[in-house]
Write an enzyme that holds these catalytic residues in place. Structure first.
Site, PDB file in Angstrom:
ATOM      1  N   SER A  56     -14.938   0.793  -2.130  1.00 26.07           N
ATOM      2  CA  SER A  56     -13.494   0.776  -1.867  1.00 26.07           C
ATOM      3  C   SER A  56     -12.997   2.171  -1.523  1.00 26.07           C
ATOM      4  CB  SER A  56     -12.726   0.252  -3.095  1.00 26.07           C
ATOM      5  OG  SER A  56     -11.327   0.344  -2.883  1.00 26.07           O
ATOM      6  N   SER A  57     -12.182   2.264  -0.479  1.00 27.06           N
ATOM      7  CA  SER A  57     -11.545   3.535  -0.138  1.00 27.06           C
ATOM      8  C   SER A  57     -10.529   3.954  -1.196  1.00 27.06           C
ATOM      9  CB  SER A  57     -10.854   3.423   1.217  1.00 27.06           C
ATOM     10  OG  SER A  57      -9.773   2.494   1.161  1.00 27.06           O
ATOM     11  N   SER A  69       0.823  -1.209   0.000  1.00 29.75           N
ATOM     12  CA  SER A  69       0.000   0.000   0.000  1.00 29.75           C
ATOM     13  C   SER A  69       0.857   1.260   0.000  1.00 29.75           C
ATOM     14  CB  SER A  69      -0.932   0.006   1.212  1.00 29.75           C
ATOM     15  OG  SER A  69      -1.847  -1.062   1.156  1.00 29.75           O
ATOM     16  N   GLU A 113      -8.751  -6.280   5.048  1.00 38.33           N
ATOM     17  CA  GLU A 113      -7.755  -7.146   4.428  1.00 38.33           C
ATOM     18  C   GLU A 113      -7.200  -8.177   5.407  1.00 38.33           C
ATOM     19  OE1 GLU A 113      -3.690  -4.549   4.417  1.00 38.33           O
ATOM     20  OE2 GLU A 113      -5.403  -3.683   3.368  1.00 38.33           O
ATOM     21  N   ARG A 156      -4.194 -13.420  -0.452  1.00 36.64           N
ATOM     22  CA  ARG A 156      -4.566 -13.626   0.949  1.00 36.64           C
ATOM     23  C   ARG A 156      -5.328 -14.940   1.148  1.00 36.64           C
ATOM     24  NH1 ARG A 156      -2.230  -9.485   2.977  1.00 36.64           N
ATOM     25  NH2 ARG A 156      -2.506  -7.378   2.109  1.00 36.64           N
ATOM     26  N   ARG A 201       1.528   3.925  -3.308  1.00 38.01           N
ATOM     27  CA  ARG A 201       1.201   5.342  -3.119  1.00 38.01           C
ATOM     28  C   ARG A 201       2.431   6.213  -3.383  1.00 38.01           C
ATOM     29  NH1 ARG A 201      -2.531   2.621  -0.518  1.00 38.01           N
ATOM     30  NH2 ARG A 201      -4.539   3.544   0.057  1.00 38.01           N
ATOM     31  N   GLY A 253      -5.743  -3.569  -7.046  1.00 46.13           N
ATOM     32  CA  GLY A 253      -6.704  -2.502  -6.835  1.00 46.13           C
ATOM     33  C   GLY A 253      -6.079  -1.133  -6.869  1.00 46.13           C
ATOM     34  N   HIS A 298     -13.087  -7.668  -3.919  1.00 48.19           N
ATOM     35  CA  HIS A 298     -11.620  -7.677  -3.924  1.00 48.19           C
ATOM     36  C   HIS A 298     -11.102  -8.643  -4.998  1.00 48.19           C
ATOM     37  CE1 HIS A 298     -10.240  -5.446  -0.111  1.00 48.19           C
ATOM     38  NE2 HIS A 298     -11.424  -5.003  -0.476  1.00 48.19           N
TER      39      HIS A 298
END
Length: 481
Positions: free
Chosen positions: A207-208, A61, A357, A429, A65, A133, A384
């Site tokens: 989704s954020s 993540s 998650e 996952r 970013r 994502g 997801h």
């Protein structure tokens, strides 16, 4: 998901995606190559209590970013200890296609080199999102800043993941998007070299990442962005907090006048060098292993303060019966006798709306609990990498357990488990959860352990080391960018 492979003929690391007619996807950068076995992977059974100490690669993540922010910054940036995985490789590949420069520089970690990112003139290109994502929700917004059309597509299942919010958001900002009315990939973003910006309302209930993708690029919009979330819920709020903290570290002011509203004025994104934290969500199966096999597992490099939702493990695992301690940057989970030693996991009811998650790991642990449990606030996981609620119910059920799907979660009713096939559904996952169950249930086979390359290519090696066994042969391949 396909299997990482190395072609000596063209000296290029590639990933072949089953069901896609296109050539193998080149993975630019340094990728840890695991000689994963063909066919089902036999999950190793723990022979006794664990006593393991591990260090994990960087956060997916945070890496993705920072890659986007570095690409949009006012000068070159160095990203230290980035994650090298399929998701990050696809992000690099997509940004590179839009005109961003990448160079490898020597790093001080065990998981590959650092990256020097040089912003360039953004031009339209082809973006393969895979199943990532962050790539599918972040890069179309960056592509809108480019001059020329950008074609966006991904793996077959990626075409089922929610994308209408991104498409509608771009149109609301004045960007032309061609999607034949589907609201899913594939689609084409017709960039004109800039985005007007201004006020925008979206429903980010699915989704954020829809919010994060817009905020990351908002400083480059002509009028900035006033973004308002209109839905009744907003999952994974810590990920939005992570995005805002990454922006602020680069000098970007983000105002939050009320819950669900974010204001970003047009402003430069400062070029800075950043160091990526270890991926704390990827620590979940390893720390959870202490509760299953018994004994202790220690993860080094754990940050004192973080926006990663994986940090919630330090609060959740004690609720399940573990003891958590910390010494410096090392976190240790002690599972006592563990399930293997006759000590079941404690049953709990959990709201995981802020850390969905973690649900596959927690649900698998609760399959060994001393009573029924419920996980709520995770309905968004249906969109997801796979429908994780259905996948967990199916996999645990195939081993003899019972999981009931709820509107917004799962009810886990423990039953004696037996060996059987555990399907990964191309979801990293789900694959690691199968390995977790297999620690104490003999003859569990995971159909595609190589799918862990999405965020943790080293998983089979690290799992073997945790168990005190010699891992399969591995190697680094360093490729020119």
């Amino acid at each position: 998901m396909g299997v990482l492979g190395y072609s000596g003929r063209d000296e290029e690391l590639h990933l072949q995606i089953p069901g896609k007619e296109e050539p193998p996807v080149p993975l630019y950068g340094v990728v840890h190559v695991q000689d994963a076995p063909a066919g089902p992977w036999a999950a190793p059974v723990a022979e006794g209590p664990l006593s393991a100490r591990l260090t994990l690669p960087g956060s997916k993540s945070l890496t993705n970013r920072e890659l986007v922010l570095a690409a949009l910054a006012d000068g070159p940036s160095t990203i230290r200890r980035p994650l090298h995985s399929r998701d990050s490789a696809l992000m690099i590949q997509g940004l590179r296609a839009l005109g961003v420069g990448f160079d490898e520089v020597p790093g001080d970690g065990d998981f590959g080199p650092d990256l020097r990112v040089t912003p360039g003139e953004l031009l339209g290109g082809t973006i393969d999102t895979g199943l990532a994502g962050t790539v599918m929700r972040f890069l179309p917004i960056v592509a809108a800043l480019a001059l020329g059309p950008s074609n966006v597509d991904g793996d077959p299942y990626a075409r089922k993941r929610p994308m209408r919010t991104t498409v509608d958001a771009l149109r609301g900002l004045g960007v032309e998007v061609e999607d034949d009315g589907r609201g899913t990939m594939p689609f084409t973003v017709h960039g004109t070299g800039g985005v007007r910006g201004g006020e925008l309302a979206i429903d980010a209930s699915a989704s954020s990442q829809f919010v994060s993708g817009l905020l990351l690029a908002a400083p480059r919009f002509d009028e900035g962005l006033t973004l308002r979330h209109t839905g009744e819920r907003l999952p994974s709020l810590p990920h939005i907090r992570m995005t805002i903290e990454c922006l602020r570290a680069r000098g970007v002011t983000v105002e939050e006048p009320e819950p669900g509203v974010w204001v970003v004025a047009p402003q430069p994104i400062r070029a800075v060098d950043v160091t990526i934290e270890p991926d704390l969500s990827n620590a979940g199966p390893f720390l959870g292993a202490a509760l299953v096999a018994g004994g202790t597992v220690t993860i080094g490099g754990w940050p004192e303060s973080t926006t990663q939702v994986g940090d919630d493990l330090l609060r959740i695992l004690p609720m399940l019966g573990a003891t958590v301690s910390r010494e410096g940057d090392a976190v240790t989970v002690d599972g006592g006798a563990g399930v293997l030693g006759g000590s079941p996991v404690h049953a709990v009811d959990l709201d995981l709306s802020t850390g969905g998650e973690l649900a596959p790991t927690i649900a698998t642990l609760l399959a060994f609990a001393d009573g029924p449990s419920a996980i709520t606030g995770i309905g968004h996981l249906r969109g997801h990498e796979t429908d994780r609620l259905a996948a967990l119910a199916s996999d645990i059920g195939r081993l003899g357990g019972e999981v009931v799907e709820l509107d917004e979660g799962l009810e886990i009713r423990p039953r004696p488990l037996h060996g059987g096939a555990w399907e990964a559904y191309a979801d990293h996952r789900m694959a690691t959860s199968g390995a977790l169950a297999g620690l104490v249930v003999p003859d569990v086979t995971v159909d595609d352990i190589a799918t862990t390359a999405k965020t943790l290519p080293e998983f089979p090696e690290l799992w073997a080391r945790m168990l005190g066994r010699e891992p399969a042969a591995t190697r680094w391949e360093t490729l020119a960018l």
